[in-house]
Design an enzyme around this catalytic site. Structure first.
Site: not given
Length: 293
Positions: A66, A127
Site C-alpha cells: 500500500d 514483514y
C-alpha cells in the site's frame, strides 16, 4: 500466442527482479489512474526507456504494498522478448540504476527458472513492523520507518496475545474485504522483540496476506501492549469473524516487506498451481472467492 506451458508467451523470457524501495513518496505498488506515482509505474517506465521499446512490459509482484509501505526484499517478474533480454541482460541493472529515482532499486535481474511466478510460486512473505514507545518520540533519522506510540508497550503481553492468532484461520476480522478474494490465510509467525535502542519490531510471516492484515494485527496487539485490551482480546476478535471498530489499522510507514520465500526450483510450478486454487477451512467452509492479493 502460445506459451511454454508455464504461462510465459512464446518468444519471451521470464526475468526475476529482486528490488527494494522506500515507500514514502509512492502511492503504493500498483499502477493507478490519475498520474499518481507508483513503484510499478516507475519501474515499467524505466524498463521501457532503457530497452528502447515501444511496448510497456508489465510486472507481476509477490506482494502489492500500500501507499507508504516500504520493501527491502520485494520480488517481481517480467516477460521480455528474447531478443530484448539477450541485448540488455549484461547491462540492465546499471542502466536501470541510472534511470530510476533513488528511492527504488533493482538489486538483481536474472532469468527465472521454469515454472517461476513471483506471486503464485511464493510460499511465504515476511514483514516487519517497527514501533518506538520512547516518551521523546522517534529518532528523526528513523521517522519514516518507525511508528511512535505514546504509551509504554508490554512486549511480553503482545507476544502472548500473538500466539492465539497463529495457524490457518479466516482473517476476515483483520482484513479489508475485496470482491472475489478469500480471507483465509496461514499465519506462520508473529513475534515481538525490543532491541537495545528500544525499537520494538514485530516479525510477521504468512503464506500470504489480505488487504490491511498486518497493519490491523499490529493495531490490535498494540492495544494489548499498552493495557487497553486484555491478552485474550485479539483471538476473540479473530473468532468473531467480522471487522471490529476497535481494531485500528496503524499507519503504513512502520511496515516493511522484508523477504519472500520460494520452494526449490523443481517445485515452483506445482506451488503456482496450488496457490491459484480456492481456499476453504476444513470446518468453517469457504470464505468465498478465488485468489487474493
Amino acid at each position: 500466442m502460445t506459451d511454454d506451458g508455464y504461462g510465459v508467451p512464446a518468444g519471451r523470457v521470464r526475468v526475476r527482479f529482486d528490488l527494494s524501495y522506500d515507500g514514502t513518496a509512492f502511492s503504493g505498488w500498483a499502477k493507478q489512474a490519475g498520474g499518481r506515482r507508483t513503484v510499478q509505474g516507475e519501474i515499467e517506465d524505466a524498463l521501457r526507456t532503457v530497452t528502447r521499446s515501444a511496448e510497456t512490459y508489465e510486472l507481476t509482484v509477490a506482494g502489492r504494498t500500500d501507499a507508504g509501505v516500504h520493501a527491502r526484499g520485494q520480488v517481481a517478474h517480467v516477460d521480455l522478448p528474447a531478443e530484448v533480454w539477450a541485448e540488455h541482460r549484461e547491462k540492465l541493472l546499471k542502466r536501470l540504476a541510472g534511470r530510476l529515482s533513488r528511492d527504488v532499486r533493482i538489486r538483481r535481474a536474472e532469468e527465472a527458472p521454469a515454472g517461476f511466478d513471483a506471486r503464485f510460486s511464493a510460499v511465504w512473505r515476511r514483514y516487519a513492523y517497527r514501533i518506538s514507545d520512547h516518551p521523546s518520540g522517534v529518532d528523526p533519522l528513523l521517522r519514516g520507518h518507525v511508528l511512535w506510540h505514546d504509551w509504554p508497550l508490554d512486549v511480553d503481553a503482545m507476544n502472548e496475545a500473538s500466539r492465539g492468532l497463529l495457524g490457518e484461520h479466516d482473517f476476515a476480522a483483520y482484513c479489508k474485504r475485496r470482491e472475489g478474494a478469500t480471507t483465509i490465510r496461514t499465519l506462520q509467525r508473529l513475534e515481538w522483540e525490543r532491541d537495545a535502542a528500544g525499537i520494538i519490531t514485530a516479525t510477521v510471516r504468512a503464506d500470504a496476506f489480505c488487504h490491511n492484515m498486518v497493519r490491523s494485527l499490529v493495531g490490535a496487539l498494540v492495544f494489548v501492549g499498552d493495557g487497553h485490551r486484555p491478552v485474550e482480546w485479539p483471538a476473540r476478535v479473530l473468532a468473531a469473524g467480522v471487522r471490529d471498530s476497535a481494531v485500528h489499522v496503524v499507519r503504513p510507514h512502520g511496515l516493511t516487506l522484508e523477504e519472500v520465500g520460494y520452494p526449490a526450483d523443481e517445485l515452483l510450478a506445482a506451488r503456482s498451481r496450488e496457490a491459484r486454487n480456492k481456499r476453504s477451512l476444513p470446518v468453517l467452509g469457504s470464505a468465498g472467492g478465488a485468489g487474493c492479493c
